[in-house]
Design an enzyme around this catalytic site. Sequence first.
Site, PDB file in Angstrom:
ATOM      1  N   SER A   1     -13.797  31.531 -10.677  1.00 13.87           N
ATOM      2  CA  SER A   1     -13.436  31.672 -11.989  1.00 13.87           C
ATOM      3  C   SER A   1     -13.084  32.988 -12.482  1.00 13.87           C
ATOM      4  CB  SER A   1     -14.342  30.973 -12.859  1.00 13.87           C
ATOM      5  OG  SER A   1     -15.603  31.837 -13.009  1.00 13.87           O
TER       6      SER A   1
ATOM      7  N   VAL B   1     -24.285  27.394  -7.067  1.00 13.98           N
ATOM      8  CA  VAL B   1     -24.529  27.513  -5.479  1.00 13.98           C
ATOM      9  C   VAL B   1     -26.004  27.441  -5.266  1.00 13.98           C
ATOM     10  CG1 VAL B   1     -22.200  28.861  -4.884  1.00 13.98           C
ATOM     11  CG2 VAL B   1     -24.544  30.143  -5.803  1.00 13.98           C
TER      12      VAL B   1
ATOM     13  N   SER C   1     -21.194  43.194   0.426  1.00 15.81           N
ATOM     14  CA  SER C   1     -21.023  44.307  -0.537  1.00 15.81           C
ATOM     15  C   SER C   1     -21.207  45.722   0.479  1.00 15.81           C
ATOM     16  CB  SER C   1     -21.915  44.511  -1.679  1.00 15.81           C
ATOM     17  OG  SER C   1     -21.781  45.564  -2.400  1.00 15.81           O
TER      18      SER C   1
ATOM     19  N   TYR D   1     -30.383  42.987  -5.039  1.00 12.67           N
ATOM     20  CA  TYR D   1     -29.187  42.847  -4.930  1.00 12.67           C
ATOM     21  C   TYR D   1     -28.732  43.258  -3.230  1.00 12.67           C
ATOM     22  CZ  TYR D   1     -24.021  43.202  -5.222  1.00 12.67           C
ATOM     23  OH  TYR D   1     -22.914  43.135  -4.878  1.00 12.67           O
ATOM     24  N   ALA D   2     -29.078  44.623  -3.094  1.00 18.62           N
ATOM     25  CA  ALA D   2     -28.847  45.144  -1.726  1.00 18.62           C
ATOM     26  C   ALA D   2     -29.426  44.293  -0.755  1.00 18.62           C
ATOM     27  CB  ALA D   2     -29.490  46.582  -1.704  1.00 18.62           C
ATOM     28  N   ALA D   3     -30.824  43.920  -0.804  1.00 20.85           N
ATOM     29  CA  ALA D   3     -31.248  43.041   0.288  1.00 20.85           C
ATOM     30  C   ALA D   3     -30.505  41.620   0.356  1.00 20.85           C
ATOM     31  CB  ALA D   3     -32.680  42.678  -0.135  1.00 20.85           C
TER      32      ALA D   3
ATOM     33  N   LYS E   1     -27.250  41.229  -0.138  1.00 26.25           N
ATOM     34  CA  LYS E   1     -26.162  41.590   0.470  1.00 26.25           C
ATOM     35  C   LYS E   1     -26.139  41.867   1.889  1.00 26.25           C
ATOM     36  CE  LYS E   1     -23.753  40.312  -2.686  1.00 26.25           C
ATOM     37  NZ  LYS E   1     -22.609  39.266  -2.539  1.00 26.25           N
TER      38      LYS E   1
ATOM     39  N   ILE F   1     -14.808  47.530  -7.257  1.00 31.50           N
ATOM     40  CA  ILE F   1     -13.768  46.861  -7.801  1.00 31.50           C
ATOM     41  C   ILE F   1     -13.758  46.325  -9.121  1.00 31.50           C
ATOM     42  CG2 ILE F   1     -12.456  44.377  -7.151  1.00 31.50           C
ATOM     43  CD1 ILE F   1     -13.123  46.397  -4.669  1.00 31.50           C
TER      44      ILE F   1
END
Length: 254
Positions: free
Chosen positions: A16, A62, A140, A154-156, A158, A187
């Site tokens: 979206s 999700v 990422s 977050y890093a784990a 990805k 981005i």
Amino acid sequence: MTHSIRGRSAVVTGGSKGIGLGIARVLAEAGARVAILSRHGAEAKAAATAIGHGAIGLGADVTSFAAQEQAFAEVARRFGGIDVLCANAGIFPSARLEEMSDADWDHVMDTNLKGSFHSVKAALPYLKASSQGRIVLTSSITGPVTGYPGWSHYAASKAGQLGFMRSAALELASHDITVNAVLPGNIVTEGLADAGADYERTMKASIPLGRLGAVEDIGHAVLYFASREAGFVTGQTLVVDGGQVLPESLQGLG
Ligand code: NAP
């Protein structure tokens, strides 16, 4: 390359806004029938209307396998099948280790990592029936290649997506389904705007190509993995970051 997606049916989770919307737009403009999924159905529908080309939008979280299963069945019913899954939905709240709660950790893992599993599993019956089954994960550089304070969860998640991808690629190879991942650098998206102007300024200074990425830069990489021509490429990653991970030191930025 871009023509082989024409008439194919593609689902973009988290489509979206941001990178997902860029992916959806690039695929739709290349002739794919695109379904945009996100938690807020009205926003998914508005995004689909904005990109046109017969795109549709549906609400589906999700973190719920049942919601994914229901949405994919609806897309398959309306498009006559599903050929491409872009598992892109993701969140990146910041929390340093001392303050990070179990709930913070679980929320990121449930969305980014378990969410990828949910959408892949929900897509499988349709991808198996397709002659051009493609799964493209949005991972990422953070995690697989680099680190960033406040983003250990977050890093784990990805990096975890890539372990998931490699095993899934092996399992699904006999069905001629490929599983690959794009690794975006920084981005420009609505989500990144929350990180603040300072973040954006320092990031730009660390990118050899001298700009932050556009969502279409990721869309075009996804389009390659989704194409018929990429049919012999599976379990692979493509970093799309303007060269950000290349310099060994600040002097390397030239
Ligand atoms: P964004 O602008 O915040 O967009 C996130 C999208 O995901 C929205 O469509 C959002 O819609 C959806 N979403 C969030 N939680 C969801 C859930 N539980 N179920 C279904 N949809 C959900 O983020 P973005 O920057 O485009 O990031 C997209 C992906 O790229 C993420 O996987 C992120 O990790 C990755 N990435 C981004 C960057 C970057 O620089 N922006 C860099 C590297 C990787 P709803 O809120 O309606 O659900």
